[in-house]
Design a protein around this motif. Sequence first.
Motif, PDB file in Angstrom:
ATOM      1  N   ALA A  86       0.937  -1.175   0.011  1.00 61.00           N
ATOM      2  CA  ALA A  86       0.008   0.315  -0.275  1.00 61.00           C
ATOM      3  C   ALA A  86       0.894   1.210   0.153  1.00 61.00           C
ATOM      4  O   ALA A  86       1.886   1.464   0.912  1.00 61.00           O
ATOM      5  CB  ALA A  86      -1.058   0.000   1.466  1.00 61.00           C
ATOM      6  N   PRO A  87       0.755   2.140  -0.922  1.00 58.38           N
ATOM      7  CA  PRO A  87       1.511   3.300  -1.108  1.00 58.38           C
ATOM      8  C   PRO A  87       1.169   4.212  -0.112  1.00 58.38           C
ATOM      9  O   PRO A  87       0.330   5.527  -0.391  1.00 58.38           O
ATOM     10  CB  PRO A  87       1.387   3.714  -2.653  1.00 58.38           C
ATOM     11  N   ILE A  88       1.383   4.332   1.190  1.00 57.23           N
ATOM     12  CA  ILE A  88       0.922   5.267   2.215  1.00 57.23           C
ATOM     13  C   ILE A  88       1.972   5.776   3.094  1.00 57.23           C
ATOM     14  O   ILE A  88       2.973   4.989   3.320  1.00 57.23           O
ATOM     15  CB  ILE A  88      -0.081   4.732   3.104  1.00 57.23           C
ATOM     16  N   TYR A  89       1.509   6.804   3.663  1.00 55.02           N
ATOM     17  CA  TYR A  89       2.273   7.482   4.969  1.00 55.02           C
ATOM     18  C   TYR A  89       1.602   7.633   6.191  1.00 55.02           C
ATOM     19  O   TYR A  89       0.351   7.948   5.940  1.00 55.02           O
ATOM     20  CB  TYR A  89       2.931   8.895   4.402  1.00 55.02           C
ATOM     21  N   VAL A  90       2.249   7.371   7.075  1.00 58.09           N
ATOM     22  CA  VAL A  90       1.363   7.527   8.352  1.00 58.09           C
ATOM     23  C   VAL A  90       1.689   8.968   8.584  1.00 58.09           C
ATOM     24  O   VAL A  90       2.707   9.569   8.660  1.00 58.09           O
ATOM     25  CB  VAL A  90       1.980   6.815   9.385  1.00 58.09           C
ATOM     26  N   VAL A  91       0.618   9.963   8.664  1.00 59.57           N
ATOM     27  CA  VAL A  91       0.724  11.405   9.044  1.00 59.57           C
ATOM     28  C   VAL A  91       0.234  11.827  10.311  1.00 59.57           C
ATOM     29  O   VAL A  91       0.390  13.083  10.556  1.00 59.57           O
ATOM     30  CB  VAL A  91      -0.048  12.093   7.871  1.00 59.57           C
ATOM     31  N   ALA A  92      -0.309  10.947  11.279  1.00 61.22           N
ATOM     32  CA  ALA A  92      -0.852  11.581  12.533  1.00 61.22           C
ATOM     33  C   ALA A  92      -1.422  10.319  13.352  1.00 61.22           C
ATOM     34  O   ALA A  92      -1.536   9.099  12.695  1.00 61.22           O
ATOM     35  CB  ALA A  92      -2.044  12.585  12.243  1.00 61.22           C
ATOM     36  N   GLY A  93      -1.624  10.651  14.667  1.00 62.05           N
ATOM     37  CA  GLY A  93      -2.354   9.605  15.448  1.00 62.05           C
ATOM     38  C   GLY A  93      -3.711  10.225  15.992  1.00 62.05           C
ATOM     39  O   GLY A  93      -3.535  11.229  16.541  1.00 62.05           O
ATOM     40  N   PHE A  94      -4.538   9.592  15.750  1.00 58.42           N
ATOM     41  CA  PHE A  94      -5.884  10.438  16.398  1.00 58.42           C
ATOM     42  C   PHE A  94      -6.444   9.727  17.631  1.00 58.42           C
ATOM     43  O   PHE A  94      -7.434  10.466  17.943  1.00 58.42           O
ATOM     44  CB  PHE A  94      -6.959  10.252  15.035  1.00 58.42           C
ATOM     45  N   ALA A  95      -6.264   8.710  18.266  1.00 61.16           N
ATOM     46  CA  ALA A  95      -6.581   8.361  19.441  1.00 61.16           C
ATOM     47  C   ALA A  95      -5.665   7.319  19.942  1.00 61.16           C
ATOM     48  O   ALA A  95      -4.805   6.748  19.339  1.00 61.16           O
ATOM     49  CB  ALA A  95      -7.847   7.513  19.296  1.00 61.16           C
ATOM     50  N   GLY A 137      -0.130 -10.656  10.721  1.00 64.18           N
ATOM     51  CA  GLY A 137       0.186  -9.751   9.493  1.00 64.18           C
ATOM     52  C   GLY A 137       1.067 -10.808   8.682  1.00 64.18           C
ATOM     53  O   GLY A 137       1.127 -10.577   7.338  1.00 64.18           O
ATOM     54  N   ARG A 138       1.851 -11.613   9.331  1.00 67.36           N
ATOM     55  CA  ARG A 138       2.662 -12.574   8.463  1.00 67.36           C
ATOM     56  C   ARG A 138       3.564 -11.654   7.210  1.00 67.36           C
ATOM     57  O   ARG A 138       3.467 -11.899   6.098  1.00 67.36           O
ATOM     58  CB  ARG A 138       2.015 -13.644   7.830  1.00 67.36           C
ATOM     59  N   MET A 139       4.369 -10.817   7.880  1.00 65.85           N
ATOM     60  CA  MET A 139       5.037  -9.977   6.818  1.00 65.85           C
ATOM     61  C   MET A 139       6.152 -10.584   6.342  1.00 65.85           C
ATOM     62  O   MET A 139       7.013 -10.782   7.379  1.00 65.85           O
ATOM     63  CB  MET A 139       5.081  -8.643   7.511  1.00 65.85           C
ATOM     64  N   THR A 140       6.346 -10.607   5.141  1.00 69.54           N
ATOM     65  CA  THR A 140       7.698 -11.127   4.673  1.00 69.54           C
ATOM     66  C   THR A 140       8.875 -10.155   4.811  1.00 69.54           C
ATOM     67  O   THR A 140       9.996 -10.390   4.872  1.00 69.54           O
ATOM     68  CB  THR A 140       7.546 -11.646   3.044  1.00 69.54           C
ATOM     69  N   LYS A 141       8.405  -8.846   4.438  1.00 68.44           N
ATOM     70  CA  LYS A 141       9.335  -7.893   4.507  1.00 68.44           C
ATOM     71  C   LYS A 141       8.820  -6.590   5.360  1.00 68.44           C
ATOM     72  O   LYS A 141       8.324  -5.939   4.942  1.00 68.44           O
ATOM     73  CB  LYS A 141       9.776  -7.203   3.316  1.00 68.44           C
ATOM     74  N   PRO A 142       9.056  -6.796   6.777  1.00 69.80           N
ATOM     75  CA  PRO A 142       8.338  -5.516   7.575  1.00 69.80           C
ATOM     76  C   PRO A 142       8.914  -4.248   7.235  1.00 69.80           C
ATOM     77  O   PRO A 142      10.073  -3.840   6.831  1.00 69.80           O
ATOM     78  CB  PRO A 142       8.750  -5.900   8.983  1.00 69.80           C
ATOM     79  N   PRO A 143       8.037  -3.081   7.150  1.00 69.07           N
ATOM     80  CA  PRO A 143       8.479  -1.803   6.805  1.00 69.07           C
ATOM     81  C   PRO A 143       9.143  -1.115   8.085  1.00 69.07           C
ATOM     82  O   PRO A 143       8.852  -1.350   9.109  1.00 69.07           O
ATOM     83  CB  PRO A 143       7.099  -0.976   6.534  1.00 69.07           C
ATOM     84  N   VAL A 144      10.170  -0.155   7.707  1.00 72.68           N
ATOM     85  CA  VAL A 144      10.958   0.571   8.721  1.00 72.68           C
ATOM     86  C   VAL A 144      10.262   1.629   9.059  1.00 72.68           C
ATOM     87  O   VAL A 144      10.000   2.630   7.955  1.00 72.68           O
ATOM     88  CB  VAL A 144      12.585   0.686   8.093  1.00 72.68           C
ATOM     89  N   ALA A 145       9.776   2.065  10.184  1.00 71.64           N
ATOM     90  CA  ALA A 145       9.021   3.141  10.400  1.00 71.64           C
ATOM     91  C   ALA A 145       9.549   4.546   9.879  1.00 71.64           C
ATOM     92  O   ALA A 145       8.567   5.306   9.400  1.00 71.64           O
ATOM     93  CB  ALA A 145       8.764   3.251  12.015  1.00 71.64           C
ATOM     94  N   LYS A 146      10.905   4.583  10.129  1.00 69.18           N
ATOM     95  CA  LYS A 146      11.438   6.120   9.609  1.00 69.18           C
ATOM     96  C   LYS A 146      11.202   6.458   8.243  1.00 69.18           C
ATOM     97  O   LYS A 146      11.344   7.513   7.823  1.00 69.18           O
ATOM     98  CB  LYS A 146      12.935   6.183  10.289  1.00 69.18           C
ATOM     99  N   ASP A 147      11.050   5.482   7.375  1.00 75.04           N
ATOM    100  CA  ASP A 147      10.876   5.699   6.022  1.00 75.04           C
ATOM    101  C   ASP A 147       9.330   6.060   5.508  1.00 75.04           C
ATOM    102  O   ASP A 147       9.412   6.478   4.603  1.00 75.04           O
ATOM    103  CB  ASP A 147      10.986   4.050   5.190  1.00 75.04           C
ATOM    104  N   TRP A 148       8.396   5.855   6.542  1.00 72.87           N
ATOM    105  CA  TRP A 148       7.177   6.111   6.192  1.00 72.87           C
ATOM    106  C   TRP A 148       6.164   6.867   7.191  1.00 72.87           C
ATOM    107  O   TRP A 148       4.812   7.042   6.722  1.00 72.87           O
ATOM    108  CB  TRP A 148       6.384   4.825   5.531  1.00 72.87           C
TER     109      TRP A 148
END
Length: 327
Positions: free
Chosen positions: A95-104, A300-311
């Motif tokens: 999914a081509p997404i960025y985390v931009v805020a936390g709402f709760a 989630g069974r992620m084969t390649k977990p995303p690195v948080a600082k990248d997104w």
Amino acid sequence: MQKIVTLKTSLAAAVMLTLSVGAAQAQEVVRLGNLKFAHYGAVSYIKEIAPKCGIKVEEHIFAKGLDVMQAIIAGELDVGATASEAAISGRAGGAPIYVVAGFAKGGARLVAGAEQKITSVKDLKGKRVGVTRGGIQEVLLLAELAQNGLTVSETKGKDVQLVFLAYADLNQALMGKNIDAMMQSEPQSSQAINKGFGVEILKPYDTPIGEPVRTMVMTEKFYKERRPVAEKFMRCFVEATKTFIDSKPTAEKYVREVIFRGQITKDDFDDAISNSPYSYDITPEHIQVTTDVMVKTGVGRMTKPPVAKDWVKTDLLEQAKKSLNVK
């Protein structure tokens, strides 16, 4: 003389039509994916104040966060509100997404059946525990069970038998004694307790994740290519959230009457929000820890977990908070 008046009237009408079309065009549309929970209320409220922010928000309600991710991948949404695990799984899945805020924050509770003699996580040995597959509640439940040395399986043979159900079905299963306990979201967990068929075991915030933060995500395309609209949306998000934080009556009225149409009580709302307060902020560190726990528990069974600082990109949030003088 009559022709002149008619001509003036026609010209005025034409000018008004042009202005109204221009105004409609000026209010660009933002497609928002959301879930039906008490702590997602401020996100839903964005659409109510969107016109004064210079945008139009079309809200689409989904059953769970992973459905929001699928809609984003399909190109049907610009922004989505989800729990962090859905955002992380979505990013890992392309999914081509960025985390931009936390709402709760928070928004989870381990609840046992009222007739069960369960007072701690260790007491879940030999029990059936309901949870929604892929939700942050599953991550927290597995982390809690692991911390207490309990093994899990969907079938009998392990310490705890997991029963996967939709959020909407967990309370009914607990009431019907089809499960012995559940890791549930809000306001459903508060409803179970207030209606007397559930008792709280604990709020599961003693894992490395702490209080899970719900995430606002934007598509990379929206973030990069529609920057002015993204800025307007983020200011609208901060304003809506500030309204709910500053005015509890406004938040309660909107959540109880508009979102839940009278299906939850004042006590349900109060208890739910005390366990899932509205907020703005998110950090790469929190997303990274959540990712690491997901990997450890297998959610989630992620084969390649995303690195948080990248997104995790909080520049729009910081800009919006500064413009509205929000700390």
